[in-house]
Structures are given as C-alpha cells and as structure tokens.
Design a protein around this motif. Sequence first.
Motif, PDB file in Angstrom:
ATOM      1  N   ASP A 124     -60.795 -28.382  11.008  1.00 51.41           N
ATOM      2  CA  ASP A 124     -61.864 -29.379  11.087  1.00 51.41           C
ATOM      3  C   ASP A 124     -61.934 -30.119  12.423  1.00 51.41           C
ATOM      4  O   ASP A 124     -62.830 -30.947  12.619  1.00 51.41           O
TER       5      ASP A 124
ATOM      6  N   ARG B 289     -65.206 -30.637  14.576  1.00 48.73           N
ATOM      7  CA  ARG B 289     -66.283 -31.542  14.165  1.00 48.73           C
ATOM      8  C   ARG B 289     -66.408 -32.759  15.085  1.00 48.73           C
ATOM      9  O   ARG B 289     -67.508 -33.251  15.335  1.00 48.73           O
ATOM     10  N   ASP B 290     -65.280 -33.265  15.597  1.00 50.39           N
ATOM     11  CA  ASP B 290     -65.295 -34.488  16.400  1.00 50.39           C
ATOM     12  C   ASP B 290     -65.046 -34.239  17.883  1.00 50.39           C
ATOM     13  O   ASP B 290     -65.009 -35.181  18.670  1.00 50.39           O
TER      14      ASP B 290
ATOM     15  N   THR C 149     -65.927 -32.613  21.674  1.00 52.06           N
ATOM     16  CA  THR C 149     -67.087 -32.275  22.483  1.00 52.06           C
ATOM     17  C   THR C 149     -67.244 -30.762  22.598  1.00 52.06           C
ATOM     18  O   THR C 149     -68.353 -30.228  22.536  1.00 52.06           O
TER      19      THR C 149
ATOM     20  N   ASP D  65     -61.346 -32.886  27.069  1.00 53.63           N
ATOM     21  CA  ASP D  65     -62.410 -32.644  26.104  1.00 53.63           C
ATOM     22  C   ASP D  65     -63.780 -32.750  26.763  1.00 53.63           C
ATOM     23  O   ASP D  65     -64.681 -31.962  26.478  1.00 53.63           O
TER      24      ASP D  65
ATOM     25  N   HIS E 152     -59.013 -27.960  20.332  1.00 56.53           N
ATOM     26  CA  HIS E 152     -59.944 -29.077  20.175  1.00 56.53           C
ATOM     27  C   HIS E 152     -59.196 -30.413  20.232  1.00 56.53           C
ATOM     28  O   HIS E 152     -58.072 -30.534  19.729  1.00 56.53           O
TER      29      HIS E 152
ATOM     30  N   LYS F 100     -58.029 -33.927  19.247  1.00 61.06           N
ATOM     31  CA  LYS F 100     -57.895 -34.723  18.026  1.00 61.06           C
ATOM     32  C   LYS F 100     -57.739 -36.183  18.420  1.00 61.06           C
ATOM     33  O   LYS F 100     -56.848 -36.522  19.200  1.00 61.06           O
ATOM     34  N   TRP F 101     -58.572 -37.033  17.855  1.00 58.58           N
ATOM     35  CA  TRP F 101     -58.575 -38.428  18.290  1.00 58.58           C
ATOM     36  C   TRP F 101     -59.033 -39.348  17.161  1.00 58.58           C
ATOM     37  O   TRP F 101     -59.573 -38.901  16.151  1.00 58.58           O
ATOM     38  N   ARG F 102     -58.784 -40.641  17.379  1.00 59.13           N
ATOM     39  CA  ARG F 102     -59.331 -41.683  16.508  1.00 59.13           C
ATOM     40  C   ARG F 102     -59.936 -42.761  17.384  1.00 59.13           C
ATOM     41  O   ARG F 102     -59.463 -43.010  18.505  1.00 59.13           O
TER      42      ARG F 102
ATOM     43  N   ARG G  93     -61.232 -43.384  22.838  1.00 56.79           N
ATOM     44  CA  ARG G  93     -60.827 -42.320  21.927  1.00 56.79           C
ATOM     45  C   ARG G  93     -59.325 -42.093  22.130  1.00 56.79           C
ATOM     46  O   ARG G  93     -58.907 -41.606  23.174  1.00 56.79           O
TER      47      ARG G  93
END
Length: 206
Positions: free
Chosen positions: A30, A33-34, A36, A61, A97, A99-101, A107
């Motif tokens: 997944d 999805r978030d 770039t 990214d 990809h 991964k971040w919050r 980010r």
Amino acid sequence: MSEPGAEEYLPRGRSLRTLRAAVQDCHGCDLYRDATQAVFGEGPAKARLVLVGETPGDREDLAGEPFVGPAGGVLRKALAEAGIEVDDAYLTNAVKHFKWRPQGKRRLHQTPRAGEVNACRPWLEAEVDAIGPEAIVALGATATRSLFGTKVKVMKDRGKLLKSDLVPLATVTIHPSAVLRAGDDRADAFDSLVADLRAVADAMAA
C-alpha cells in the motif's frame, strides 16, 4: 496484514530500463498510495558494487532518484574516502516507495514494516540480477533484513563478509543517516562507515 507482493508487477523483460519503467505501476503493497512515485536505483548498468539503502526519503520521493538528500551526501563522501568512485556504484533502496506520516507541513520518514520490505524484494532481486555485480552492501537494518533475513544484524555483523545467493561478496554497515543522527559521535560514526566500505573495496581488489 499480508502484502500481495511485487512479483506480478515485474515485466517480462528484465533490463534496468524495463524494470525502471514498470516499477511505477507496482501496487505490491500500500505504500504507493501516499508516495509521489516509485524511486528506482541509479548507476551503471554493469556496476561492480551495489549499495542498498532503506526507503526513499522526502527529497528522493520528489526527485525520483535515490540518495539525493543529506544521507546521500554522507554516503558519497564516505565512498570517496574509502577509495570507491561513486560513479562506479549502483545506488538503490530495499523499498521503492516513500513511507511517511504528516507532521504539520512536513512528511516524516517511517520505517517500512517487514511485510512491506518482503513485498518489494522482487524488485531488488531483479535489479541485482540485471546488473550482475561483484559485491553488495546493505546500508542499515531494513536493507539488511531484505538481503539477509533476520539472523544478520548490522551492529553485530557490520564489515564482515557474508554469504549471499545474489553476489560473490556481501556485507552490511550502518545507513549514512545514522551518521547524521550520531550527534557528538558523528566523526567516529563516519569513520566506521568508511572503514566498512574500504573493507569491501579491498575484498573486491583482492
């Protein structure tokens, strides 16, 4: 949660150019999805050395290239001091990809879960197979897990020559971002990274 994995997204042709184009359509976990974009590796198609980091950071990214942020600067300096031409090495990540919050407008990097690392491993294997390098270096815990499983640990095994089904020579060392986080011990952390990279260079020369 199990991840479907990237295997079904790998193209029939396995050149780096074909892989680089196909990775943008990967939904093997997944993280796409978030992000770039997917960030594939960069470097010579027949590099003698492959360096594997964790996951793209914020700058990577956005740029679509690996190791273009502060950690990349540390890595390039360490390679130079170890006597390795950065243009002779192939740079990539275990996970393609970012991964971040979110934290305000920033980010913040997040460590990929084991399932996400495993899901992305077919891309890394395909890269290494296409290149056919003499040596591979895992930078940090996530890359180490991807390449060697859970029995190899960075701080226990760093600098040692390890068995690998992918290449004749393999080892692990710290991620260059660990140097940036080392505070007052930054110089020592950097010197230890250089020493581990120099050991690989010496093994390749031998």
